[in-house]
Design a protein around this motif. Structure first.
Motif, PDB file in Angstrom:
ATOM      1  N   TYR A  36       0.899  -9.015  12.201  1.00 22.00           N
ATOM      2  CA  TYR A  36       0.922  -7.573  12.010  1.00 22.00           C
ATOM      3  C   TYR A  36      -0.260  -6.983  12.765  1.00 22.00           C
ATOM      4  O   TYR A  36      -1.309  -7.610  12.915  1.00 22.00           O
ATOM      5  CB  TYR A  36       0.825  -7.207  10.532  1.00 22.00           C
ATOM      6  N   ARG A  43      -0.581   3.097  10.815  1.00 19.63           N
ATOM      7  CA  ARG A  43      -0.273   2.197   9.727  1.00 19.63           C
ATOM      8  C   ARG A  43      -0.057   0.776  10.219  1.00 19.63           C
ATOM      9  O   ARG A  43       0.153   0.541  11.420  1.00 19.63           O
ATOM     10  CB  ARG A  43       0.962   2.690   8.966  1.00 19.63           C
ATOM     11  N   LEU A  44      -0.123  -0.136   9.291  1.00 23.32           N
ATOM     12  CA  LEU A  44       0.137  -1.537   9.585  1.00 23.32           C
ATOM     13  C   LEU A  44       1.593  -1.697  10.041  1.00 23.32           C
ATOM     14  O   LEU A  44       2.502  -1.159   9.421  1.00 23.32           O
ATOM     15  CB  LEU A  44      -0.105  -2.339   8.314  1.00 23.32           C
ATOM     16  N   TYR A  86      -3.522  -8.968  11.952  1.00 26.10           N
ATOM     17  CA  TYR A  86      -3.422  -9.792  10.748  1.00 26.10           C
ATOM     18  C   TYR A  86      -2.314 -10.828  10.918  1.00 26.10           C
ATOM     19  O   TYR A  86      -1.190 -10.489  11.292  1.00 26.10           O
ATOM     20  CB  TYR A  86      -3.071  -8.949   9.519  1.00 26.10           C
ATOM     21  N   LEU A  96       4.159 -11.434   1.112  1.00 27.65           N
ATOM     22  CA  LEU A  96       3.396 -11.794   2.302  1.00 27.65           C
ATOM     23  C   LEU A  96       1.970 -12.137   1.884  1.00 27.65           C
ATOM     24  O   LEU A  96       1.356 -11.408   1.112  1.00 27.65           O
ATOM     25  CB  LEU A  96       3.358 -10.627   3.284  1.00 27.65           C
ATOM     26  N   PHE A  98      -1.657 -12.488   3.551  1.00 31.84           N
ATOM     27  CA  PHE A  98      -2.336 -12.099   4.784  1.00 31.84           C
ATOM     28  C   PHE A  98      -3.664 -12.824   4.943  1.00 31.84           C
ATOM     29  O   PHE A  98      -4.354 -13.139   3.970  1.00 31.84           O
ATOM     30  CB  PHE A  98      -2.628 -10.590   4.768  1.00 31.84           C
ATOM     31  N   GLY A  99      -4.050 -13.011   6.211  1.00 33.78           N
ATOM     32  CA  GLY A  99      -5.411 -13.407   6.504  1.00 33.78           C
ATOM     33  C   GLY A  99      -6.323 -12.195   6.436  1.00 33.78           C
ATOM     34  O   GLY A  99      -5.876 -11.076   6.208  1.00 33.78           O
ATOM     35  N   ALA A 100      -7.616 -12.429   6.667  1.00 30.59           N
ATOM     36  CA  ALA A 100      -8.594 -11.342   6.550  1.00 30.59           C
ATOM     37  C   ALA A 100      -8.605 -10.430   7.766  1.00 30.59           C
ATOM     38  O   ALA A 100      -9.215  -9.361   7.723  1.00 30.59           O
ATOM     39  CB  ALA A 100      -9.986 -11.914   6.319  1.00 30.59           C
TER      40      ALA A 100
ATOM     41  N   VAL B   4       8.118   5.126   5.550  1.00 31.99           N
ATOM     42  CA  VAL B   4       7.543   4.997   4.229  1.00 31.99           C
ATOM     43  C   VAL B   4       6.431   6.033   4.047  1.00 31.99           C
ATOM     44  O   VAL B   4       5.563   6.175   4.918  1.00 31.99           O
ATOM     45  CB  VAL B   4       6.970   3.582   4.016  1.00 31.99           C
ATOM     46  N   TYR B  35       0.657  -3.666  -2.192  1.00 33.69           N
ATOM     47  CA  TYR B  35      -0.458  -4.517  -1.806  1.00 33.69           C
ATOM     48  C   TYR B  35      -1.768  -3.774  -2.054  1.00 33.69           C
ATOM     49  O   TYR B  35      -1.828  -2.550  -1.923  1.00 33.69           O
ATOM     50  CB  TYR B  35      -0.381  -4.879  -0.317  1.00 33.69           C
ATOM     51  N   GLN B  37      -5.664  -3.638  -0.614  1.00 34.19           N
ATOM     52  CA  GLN B  37      -6.507  -4.074   0.491  1.00 34.19           C
ATOM     53  C   GLN B  37      -7.941  -3.618   0.248  1.00 34.19           C
ATOM     54  O   GLN B  37      -8.258  -2.434   0.413  1.00 34.19           O
ATOM     55  CB  GLN B  37      -5.989  -3.540   1.824  1.00 34.19           C
ATOM     56  N   GLY B  42      -7.765  -8.708   4.084  1.00 40.26           N
ATOM     57  CA  GLY B  42      -6.354  -8.464   4.334  1.00 40.26           C
ATOM     58  C   GLY B  42      -5.676  -7.983   3.065  1.00 40.26           C
ATOM     59  O   GLY B  42      -6.215  -8.123   1.967  1.00 40.26           O
ATOM     60  N   PRO B  43      -4.492  -7.402   3.204  1.00 41.84           N
ATOM     61  CA  PRO B  43      -3.759  -6.949   2.015  1.00 41.84           C
ATOM     62  C   PRO B  43      -3.421  -8.113   1.087  1.00 41.84           C
ATOM     63  O   PRO B  43      -3.108  -9.211   1.544  1.00 41.84           O
ATOM     64  CB  PRO B  43      -2.478  -6.342   2.610  1.00 41.84           C
ATOM     65  N   PHE B  45      -0.936  -9.201  -2.161  1.00 41.25           N
ATOM     66  CA  PHE B  45       0.314  -8.843  -2.820  1.00 41.25           C
ATOM     67  C   PHE B  45       0.094  -8.578  -4.304  1.00 41.25           C
ATOM     68  O   PHE B  45      -0.486  -9.407  -5.006  1.00 41.25           O
ATOM     69  CB  PHE B  45       1.310  -9.981  -2.619  1.00 41.25           C
ATOM     70  N   LEU B  90      -1.394  -0.213  -0.434  1.00 38.17           N
ATOM     71  CA  LEU B  90      -0.313  -0.111   0.535  1.00 38.17           C
ATOM     72  C   LEU B  90       1.028  -0.370  -0.128  1.00 38.17           C
ATOM     73  O   LEU B  90       1.166  -1.268  -0.960  1.00 38.17           O
ATOM     74  CB  LEU B  90      -0.509  -1.134   1.659  1.00 38.17           C
ATOM     75  N   GLN B 102       8.960  -6.116   6.383  1.00 41.93           N
ATOM     76  CA  GLN B 102       8.439  -5.056   5.525  1.00 41.93           C
ATOM     77  C   GLN B 102       7.794  -3.982   6.383  1.00 41.93           C
ATOM     78  O   GLN B 102       7.040  -4.270   7.306  1.00 41.93           O
ATOM     79  CB  GLN B 102       7.427  -5.647   4.543  1.00 41.93           C
ATOM     80  N   PHE B 104       5.356  -0.707   6.398  1.00 43.49           N
ATOM     81  CA  PHE B 104       4.263  -0.229   5.572  1.00 43.49           C
ATOM     82  C   PHE B 104       4.073   1.275   5.642  1.00 43.49           C
ATOM     83  O   PHE B 104       4.298   1.914   6.677  1.00 43.49           O
ATOM     84  CB  PHE B 104       2.960  -0.916   5.983  1.00 43.49           C
ATOM     85  N   GLY B 105       3.616   1.818   4.518  1.00 47.93           N
ATOM     86  CA  GLY B 105       3.192   3.204   4.468  1.00 47.93           C
ATOM     87  C   GLY B 105       1.737   3.322   4.910  1.00 47.93           C
ATOM     88  O   GLY B 105       1.074   2.316   5.173  1.00 47.93           O
ATOM     89  N   PRO B 106       1.227   4.543   4.943  1.00 47.42           N
ATOM     90  CA  PRO B 106      -0.148   4.764   5.411  1.00 47.42           C
ATOM     91  C   PRO B 106      -1.207   4.385   4.384  1.00 47.42           C
ATOM     92  O   PRO B 106      -2.376   4.248   4.733  1.00 47.42           O
ATOM     93  CB  PRO B 106      -0.184   6.265   5.697  1.00 47.42           C
TER      94      PRO B 106
END
Lengths: 108, 113
Positions: A36, A43-44, A86, A96, A98-100, B4, B35, B37, B42-43, B45, B90, B102, B104-106
């Motif tokens: 990502y 946004r992501l 990411y 999901l 995620f890494g940092a 989103v 999520y 963050q 990172g995010p 879950f 998120l 997926q 994502f929203g802002p």
């Protein structure tokens, strides 16, 4: 439990140089892997996923099951590639992991 | 196609209060994931809702709860706020559950004082 490691928090490269972002994962099965990206003030968003085997914006990622890695590569970095990246893993279920993240800066 | 959306964009609460965050899924999507963050991370879950039912949960305490409505929009509720709950929250929507991309929203930036 699954875990995603991105060993580099920051990566700086010159425009036109190759860039490689490292991602290692731990999971006993065969997970789905993703990259990502988050550009400044955006946004992501999904860059690419292993199963599709696509090359997006010149980026590719190869899954190495032996080394449990999914490194992201681009042969010639562009300034617009500056972003936060990411790596993420989905163990074929609903979430999901995620890494940092790695912040990439491409300098002119 | 509408992406989103999340509301509010940011808010400030004090420790012990309760907060509700909202998410509207992308058109055609029936699954919403939340999520958290934290800064520099990172995010992580929190949980996922699929067709109004919780479809999985991460390692978060019960004071994190959620809802999904018939139009597939969703809420995240956090009770008894703690300082460590300060983070970007998120929301991501997808069509179907397992393995789908997926979107994502802002995010909603929450600060707990």
């Amino acid at each position: 439990a699954q875990r995603v490691t991105q060993p580099e928090k920051l990566l700086s490269v010159f425009k036109g140089a190759p860039v490689e972002l490292k991602c290692n994962y731990s999971y006993s099965g065969s997970p789905e892997l993703f990259w990502y990206v988050q550009y400044s003030r955006q946004r992501l968003q999904l860059l690419l996923r292993h199963i599709s085997r696509e090359s997006i914006k010149g980026f590719t990622a190869d899954l190495n099951k032996g080394e449990t890695s999914f490194h992201l590569k681009k042969p010639f970095a562009q300034e617009e590639d500056s972003a936060m990246y990411y790596c993420a893993l989905s163990p074929n279920d609903y979430k999901l992991s995620f890494g940092a993240g790695t912040t990439v800066t491409v300098r002119a | 196609e509408t992406g989103v959306t999340q509301s509010p964009t940011h808010l400030i609460k004090t420790r012990g209060q309760q907060v509700t965050l909202r998410c509207s899924s992308q058109s055609g999507h029936n699954t919403v994931s939340w999520y958290q963050q934290a800064l520099g991370q990172g995010p992580q879950f929190i949980f996922q809702y699929y067709r109004e039912e919780e479809n999985g949960r991460g390692n978060f305490p019960p004071r994190f709860s959620g809802l999904q409505f018939p139009n597939y929009s969703s809420e995240l509720n956090v009770n008894a706020l703690e300082l460590d709950d300060s983070a970007l929250y998120l929301c991501a929507s997808s069509y179907g559950g397992v393995g789908e991309t997926q979107y994502f929203g802002p995010g909603t930036r929450l600060l707990v004082l």
